[in-house]
Write an enzyme that holds these catalytic residues in place. Structure first.
Site, mmCIF file in Angstrom:
data_model
loop_
_atom_site.group_PDB
_atom_site.id
_atom_site.type_symbol
_atom_site.label_atom_id
_atom_site.label_comp_id
_atom_site.label_asym_id
_atom_site.label_seq_id
_atom_site.Cartn_x
_atom_site.Cartn_y
_atom_site.Cartn_z
ATOM 1 N N LEU A 127 -23.721 -2.921 18.825
ATOM 2 C CA LEU A 127 -24.594 -3.827 18.084
ATOM 3 C C LEU A 127 -23.773 -4.909 17.391
ATOM 4 C CD1 LEU A 127 -26.624 -0.821 16.763
ATOM 5 C CD2 LEU A 127 -27.545 -2.575 18.301
ATOM 6 N N PRO A 128 -24.440 -6.036 17.034
ATOM 7 C CA PRO A 128 -23.665 -7.170 16.519
ATOM 8 C C PRO A 128 -23.001 -6.935 15.154
ATOM 9 C CG PRO A 128 -25.887 -7.872 17.166
ATOM 10 C CD PRO A 128 -25.856 -6.381 17.235
ATOM 11 N N THR A 173 -18.286 -3.643 16.341
ATOM 12 C CA THR A 173 -17.219 -4.039 15.428
ATOM 13 C C THR A 173 -17.843 -4.331 14.078
ATOM 14 O OG1 THR A 173 -15.809 -4.871 17.175
ATOM 15 C CG2 THR A 173 -15.422 -5.755 14.972
ATOM 16 N N LYS A 219 -8.608 -2.178 15.051
ATOM 17 C CA LYS A 219 -9.096 -3.399 15.697
ATOM 18 C C LYS A 219 -9.009 -4.596 14.735
ATOM 19 C CE LYS A 219 -12.652 -5.974 17.719
ATOM 20 N NZ LYS A 219 -13.614 -6.217 18.716
#
Ligand SMILES: *[C@@H]1O[C@H](CO)[C@@H](O)[C@H](O)[C@H]1NC(C)=O
Ligand SMILES: *[C@@H]1O[C@H](CO)[C@@H](O)[C@H](O)[C@H]1NC(C)=O
Ligand SMILES: CC(=O)N[C@H]1CO[C@H](CO)[C@@H](O)[C@@H]1O
Length: 326
Positions: free
Chosen positions: A83-84, A117, A194
């Site tokens: 998901l965004p 992210t 990340k």
């Protein structure tokens, strides 16, 4: 060895939520690699993406559609989310009427692989709720972009126990590159890894851009400068493979006028998360304010907005066009 055995994925029901730019090809690769007789249930708010996904699969592929995350949790044993942003993840997991946790039965333990992210605090919070309800959760953000997602060569950075890592590894291998599946530490460590990498990538790009702008103003040939940097202490991935001066590296995004790639705005989002993380752990940063200000300005600059973030070079050099040094 049959194909099913090759991927070593259990014959259970799989759920995939978020069939967007990245999720679409990831779910396609997953479908190809889970056992033929396993069902894949997808859930996506954008109707057109669902139609497109279904049009590219055949009835024998066993793909069905759920209208809410709750329905996914009712049916599935392994659930992947892509998901965004943090609020989307929170909503998908915790909405009282439509969320995953509202549908997850207490009679089974669902494995959640959360690939978005997002900030580590949201991920921790969702992990706590999922774990309290008797289910299992890992954060598993990816890098490699759209092309990596299509080719099934993504890098996975996974946070969770050793046991959970071993359990999700075959899933990551089904969507990523076998050699690039990393166990980064306990839950949250995948996201931290990340974000820290993206921060370093951006800072190094900023340095490369400033250096090549100095060279430009002095009148140096950027190819010669790059050749020297490439064999000297200034060398980094971005100076050697992603030089922002057009034509210095023919395959670099500069040579495509920064179309596509990792957008300045997305880069800004991840770097902001990284710096928040740094603040939470009390890490000193002398670059913090400069980096935040530069990214905030660049994401409003038409030369960088919607373009690959390496277009930061145009912003710094304050030039409209990249001269072509091919
Ligand atoms: C939960 O989902 C429903 C239906 O989509 C929505 O109307 C509601 O606002 C959501 N609740 C929260 C707390 O976000
Ligand atoms: C180094 O710079 C040159 C430009 O002269 C470029 O062609 C080359 O690809 C760069 N990268 C490496 C790894 O040498
Ligand atoms: C700022 C920059 O160019 N970052 C890139 C540098 O190289 C790494 C390694 O591949 C990329 O992931 C970064 O995006």
């Amino acid at each position: 060895m049959s194909e099913d055995q090759e991927w070593n994925l259990p014959n259970v029901t799989y759920g995939f939520i978020g069939i967007g730019v990245m999720g679409f090809p990831m779910a396609q690769n997953l479908r190809k690699r889970i056992p033929k007789s396993a069902q894949l249930v997808i859930c996506e708010v954008v109707e057109a993406q669902v139609k497109k996904f279904l049009s590219e699969t055949e009835p024998k592929d066993r793909v069905s559609v759920a209208s809410t995350p709750k329905e996914i949790a009712e049916q599935c044993d392994i659930i992947i989310t892509m998901l965004p942003k943090g609020p989307h993840v929170q909503e998908v997991f915790t909405n009282k009427s439509t969320g995953l946790l509202a549908g997850a039965p207490s009679s089974k333990s669902i494995l959640f692989m959360e690939c978005s992210t997002i900030d580590t605090l949201t991920s921790n919070k969702v992990n706590d709720l999922v774990t309290e309800a008797g289910h299992r959760f890992v954060d598993a953000p990816v890098s490699g972009g759209y092309n990596g997602a299509v080719a099934g060569t993504l890098t996975f950075m996974i946070g969770g126990s050793e046991e959970l890592f071993n359990e999700v590894r075959p899933l990551a291998e089904a969507m990523g590159k076998k050699e690039n599946i990393y166990h980064c530490g306990k839950q949250g460590a995948g996201l931290a890894t990340k974000q820290i990498n993206n921060y370093l990538g951006f800072v190094s790009m900023l340095g490369v851009s400033e250096a090549f702008n100095m060279g430009r103003l002095y009148g140096l040939n950027p190819k010669t400068l790059a050749s020297v940097v490439n064999v000297s202490t200034g060398r980094c991935y971005n100076s050697s493979s992603e030089n922002p001066v057009k034509g210095v590296t023919p395959t670099a995004s500069a040579s495509k006028d920064f179309e596509g790639g990792f957008s300045t705005e997305l880069c800004q989002g991840v770097v902001e998360m990284a710096l928040q993380l740094g603040e939470q752990v009390g890490a000193k940063s002398v670059l913090r304010d400069v980096v935040l200000k530069t990214l905030a300005e660049a994401s409003e600059d038409p030369r960088c907005k919607g373009k690959d973030y390496r277009s930061i070079y145009l912003h710094l050099a304050d030039i409209e066009q990249n001269e072509n040094h091919v």
